[in-house]
Scaffold this active site. Sequence first.
Site, short mmCIF file in Angstrom:
data_model
loop_
_atom_site.label_atom_id
_atom_site.label_comp_id
_atom_site.label_asym_id
_atom_site.label_seq_id
_atom_site.Cartn_x
_atom_site.Cartn_y
_atom_site.Cartn_z
N CYS A 142 -0.24 1.30 7.19
CA CYS A 142 -1.07 1.51 5.83
C CYS A 142 -2.11 2.38 5.78
O CYS A 142 -2.66 3.14 4.95
CB CYS A 142 -1.05 0.30 5.08
SG CYS A 142 0.61 -0.50 4.91
N GLU A 145 0.82 -1.11 -0.03
CA GLU A 145 0.08 0.08 0.07
C GLU A 145 0.89 1.39 -0.08
O GLU A 145 0.45 2.26 -0.52
CB GLU A 145 -0.75 0.08 1.28
CG GLU A 145 -1.93 -1.17 1.38
CD GLU A 145 -1.21 -2.20 2.39
OE1 GLU A 145 -0.19 -2.62 2.03
OE2 GLU A 145 -1.93 -2.65 3.30
N CYS A 180 -2.42 -2.71 7.73
CA CYS A 180 -2.16 -2.51 9.08
C CYS A 180 -2.23 -1.08 9.37
O CYS A 180 -2.64 -0.24 8.61
CB CYS A 180 -0.42 -2.92 9.25
SG CYS A 180 0.58 -1.80 8.21
#
Length: 148
Positions: free
Chosen positions: A79, A48, A76
Amino acid sequence: MRIALAEARKAARAGEIPVGAVIVLDDKVLTRAHNQPIKRHDPTAHAEIVAIRKASRMQKNYRLPGCDLYVTLEPCAMCLGAAVQARIRRLVYGAADPKAGAVQSIMSFPFERTNHQPEVRAGLLAQESAALLKDFFKQKRHKHKALD
């Protein structure tokens, strides 16, 4: 999402955790990326982040209004935060990440407290995304056992 899956396969072939991302603007692929933290010696080189950085350079803007981010795995916290900061319009992800997912798995991002709230869609091609990850880690465990 199929393009993101192809990117995830590239990551797996390179020995990286198989996660792929694509940023779309006006129904056209703007950027595509896959995990590269090992190759780049950079813990932030998640698919990402790499895709957002490329798109920002292409757009000559640190904000990506109107862009949609497709990623094979639930982002996560890092990101997801980057997607919010980039003003991604829509976040679409495949498999949930029970160990690090920040959208709904291990935490629930407080979108109501942020200036920007991307639309979120979960589960697109989730089985295919999860299968890539399972196969990757199964092969890693098998190789590790063979070395013991």
